[in-house]
Design a protein around this motif. Sequence first.
Motif, mmCIF file in Angstrom:
data_model
loop_
_atom_site.group_PDB
_atom_site.id
_atom_site.type_symbol
_atom_site.label_atom_id
_atom_site.label_comp_id
_atom_site.label_asym_id
_atom_site.label_seq_id
_atom_site.Cartn_x
_atom_site.Cartn_y
_atom_site.Cartn_z
ATOM 1 N N ASP A 181 -18.686 1.886 -1.701
ATOM 2 C CA ASP A 181 -19.836 2.787 -1.757
ATOM 3 C C ASP A 181 -19.581 4.087 -1.004
ATOM 4 O OD1 ASP A 181 -21.078 0.872 -3.269
ATOM 5 O OD2 ASP A 181 -22.417 0.169 -1.680
ATOM 6 N N VAL A 182 -18.993 3.986 0.169
ATOM 7 C CA VAL A 182 -18.751 5.203 0.951
ATOM 8 C C VAL A 182 -17.632 6.035 0.329
ATOM 9 C CG1 VAL A 182 -17.132 4.138 2.596
ATOM 10 C CG2 VAL A 182 -18.484 6.126 3.290
ATOM 11 N N ILE A 183 -16.678 5.380 -0.306
ATOM 12 C CA ILE A 183 -15.630 6.122 -1.021
ATOM 13 C C ILE A 183 -16.249 6.896 -2.188
ATOM 14 C CG2 ILE A 183 -13.629 5.849 -2.549
ATOM 15 C CD1 ILE A 183 -12.657 3.627 -0.674
ATOM 16 N N CYS A 184 -17.167 6.285 -2.915
ATOM 17 C CA CYS A 184 -17.836 6.974 -4.018
ATOM 18 C C CYS A 184 -18.614 8.189 -3.509
ATOM 19 C CB CYS A 184 -18.782 6.017 -4.746
ATOM 20 S SG CYS A 184 -17.951 4.751 -5.743
ATOM 21 N N ALA A 185 -19.300 8.029 -2.385
ATOM 22 C CA ALA A 185 -20.054 9.140 -1.811
ATOM 23 C C ALA A 185 -19.113 10.256 -1.370
ATOM 24 C CB ALA A 185 -20.897 8.656 -0.630
ATOM 25 N N GLY A 186 -17.988 9.888 -0.788
ATOM 26 C CA GLY A 186 -17.007 10.877 -0.368
ATOM 27 C C GLY A 186 -16.410 11.626 -1.546
ATOM 28 N N ALA A 187 -16.140 10.905 -2.631
ATOM 29 C CA ALA A 187 -15.588 11.539 -3.828
ATOM 30 C C ALA A 187 -16.566 12.547 -4.413
ATOM 31 C CB ALA A 187 -15.244 10.474 -4.876
ATOM 32 N N SER A 188 -17.847 12.216 -4.405
ATOM 33 C CA SER A 188 -18.861 13.146 -4.899
ATOM 34 C C SER A 188 -18.910 14.399 -4.026
ATOM 35 C CB SER A 188 -20.235 12.471 -4.923
ATOM 36 O OG SER A 188 -20.270 11.431 -5.884
ATOM 37 N N ARG A 224 -6.704 -5.234 -0.069
ATOM 38 C CA ARG A 224 -8.004 -5.793 -0.459
ATOM 39 C C ARG A 224 -9.146 -5.231 0.378
ATOM 40 N NH1 ARG A 224 -5.097 -10.927 -0.562
ATOM 41 N NH2 ARG A 224 -4.610 -11.490 -2.720
ATOM 42 N N CYS A 225 -8.837 -4.792 1.591
ATOM 43 C CA CYS A 225 -9.878 -4.296 2.491
ATOM 44 C C CYS A 225 -10.561 -3.044 1.949
ATOM 45 C CB CYS A 225 -9.279 -3.984 3.870
ATOM 46 S SG CYS A 225 -8.692 -5.439 4.756
ATOM 47 N N VAL A 226 -9.897 -2.325 1.079
ATOM 48 C CA VAL A 226 -10.471 -1.079 0.557
ATOM 49 C C VAL A 226 -11.707 -1.368 -0.290
ATOM 50 C CG1 VAL A 226 -9.982 1.054 -0.693
ATOM 51 C CG2 VAL A 226 -8.146 -0.081 0.566
ATOM 52 N N THR A 253 -0.800 1.432 3.563
ATOM 53 C CA THR A 253 -1.068 1.000 2.187
ATOM 54 C C THR A 253 -2.541 1.164 1.854
ATOM 55 O OG1 THR A 253 0.785 -0.565 2.170
ATOM 56 C CG2 THR A 253 -1.013 -0.980 0.625
ATOM 57 N N ALA A 254 -3.403 0.708 2.765
ATOM 58 C CA ALA A 254 -4.845 0.826 2.540
ATOM 59 C C ALA A 254 -5.281 2.286 2.524
ATOM 60 C CB ALA A 254 -5.602 0.057 3.626
ATOM 61 N N GLN A 255 -4.707 3.104 3.401
ATOM 62 C CA GLN A 255 -5.030 4.534 3.416
ATOM 63 C C GLN A 255 -4.677 5.188 2.082
ATOM 64 O OE1 GLN A 255 -2.914 6.221 6.715
ATOM 65 N NE2 GLN A 255 -4.084 5.095 8.245
ATOM 66 N N LYS A 256 -3.505 4.854 1.578
ATOM 67 C CA LYS A 256 -3.068 5.446 0.301
ATOM 68 C C LYS A 256 -4.015 5.059 -0.827
ATOM 69 C CE LYS A 256 0.706 5.580 -3.059
ATOM 70 N NZ LYS A 256 0.258 6.886 -3.572
ATOM 71 N N ILE A 257 -4.427 3.808 -0.862
ATOM 72 C CA ILE A 257 -5.348 3.369 -1.916
ATOM 73 C C ILE A 257 -6.680 4.094 -1.780
ATOM 74 C CG2 ILE A 257 -6.665 1.404 -2.809
ATOM 75 C CD1 ILE A 257 -4.288 -0.378 -1.980
ATOM 76 N N ALA A 258 -7.175 4.211 -0.539
ATOM 77 C CA ALA A 258 -8.453 4.900 -0.321
ATOM 78 C C ALA A 258 -8.359 6.364 -0.741
ATOM 79 C CB ALA A 258 -8.857 4.789 1.150
ATOM 80 N N LEU A 259 -7.270 7.038 -0.361
ATOM 81 C CA LEU A 259 -7.095 8.443 -0.711
ATOM 82 C C LEU A 259 -6.956 8.629 -2.220
ATOM 83 C CD1 LEU A 259 -4.655 9.415 2.162
ATOM 84 C CD2 LEU A 259 -6.860 10.524 1.735
ATOM 85 N N THR A 318 -8.058 6.686 -4.525
ATOM 86 C CA THR A 318 -9.335 6.372 -5.159
ATOM 87 C C THR A 318 -10.311 7.529 -4.988
ATOM 88 O OG1 THR A 318 -8.959 4.016 -4.725
ATOM 89 C CG2 THR A 318 -11.198 4.681 -5.303
ATOM 90 N N LEU A 319 -10.367 8.094 -3.791
ATOM 91 C CA LEU A 319 -11.228 9.253 -3.537
ATOM 92 C C LEU A 319 -10.920 10.391 -4.504
ATOM 93 C CD1 LEU A 319 -11.262 9.545 0.366
ATOM 94 C CD2 LEU A 319 -13.306 9.514 -1.073
#
Length: 301
Positions: free
Chosen positions: A43-50, A36-38, A194-200, A202-203
């Motif tokens: 917003d920063v994940i969206c910026a990183g993906a761009s 859930r922490c992800v 787990t959170a790292q995997k979700i963040a990666l 998603t990116l």
Amino acid sequence: MTLKTEQLHALASTLDVATLDAAADALVSNQVDAARCVLACRDVICAGASAMAKTLRNGGTLYYVAAGSSGLMVAADAMELGGTFGIPVAQIEILMAGGVPTTAHMPGDVEDEVDKLPVLLANVSDRDCLIAVTASGSTPYTLRAAELARAGGATVIGIANNSQALLFETSDHAIALDTPSEVLSGSTRMGAGTAQKIALNTLSTLMGVELGHVYQGLMVNLKADNIKLLARARGIVRQVTQVDEATAASALTRSGGDVKIACLLALGAQSPELARAALIRSQGHLGPAIARLHSHETTPK
């Protein structure tokens, strides 16, 4: 200062004396809380993906860097980019401390070995993007890679599970995953991982969206290099265009396996060249290319 990733969870001391089902509940619930922490980092994940999408559009390289269990997370994400989104292997580099393991042994001391990094990152430039992951935020290998990338002008995306991570000092996009301490103290392959995997995931998936490699939830730029993926490619063409199996297979053959071009051919584009021109005009996005096709605008101006 005690790192949050090393702190003792309230349930940690009961893990080995609880019943197995109670211990399982604690372990699973802890990872669900970590996941859930992800959401707080959207917003920063969206910026990183761009930033990642910009790197690939400009012919740059995505560097994935980490050590230990975080290294396994980055390797898993990086190695899926070709099959899922058709990203050329030449534009992806995995820098895992000690190398990606080929056995069940994963040495721990290699996360301190930074001597080879200047050579591995010698060609890094402002066209590139480095994704650095470390649960503690202070792993020497990952920190040094981020420093070298930043010095070379690359965009740095930092992912760590401690809000005060040193990594964030050299990160353009700091993804601070505020995960709870582990029920098995210090075992960051669990909640933190787990959170790292979700963040990666998603990116990289948002990156694919930015590049036009996703259409209505379908992987329209996948690399079909086995029986399963060839069948998936035909299924995607059929779903997008509503043609029959034979027409979809023929379109894929004419397109050389390019799913987007096959979709346009199945919808009436006169040639692969005109279909490709339509995609270039739409910056790789299939939806606008289909709209232009329906408007009889596939001829480049």
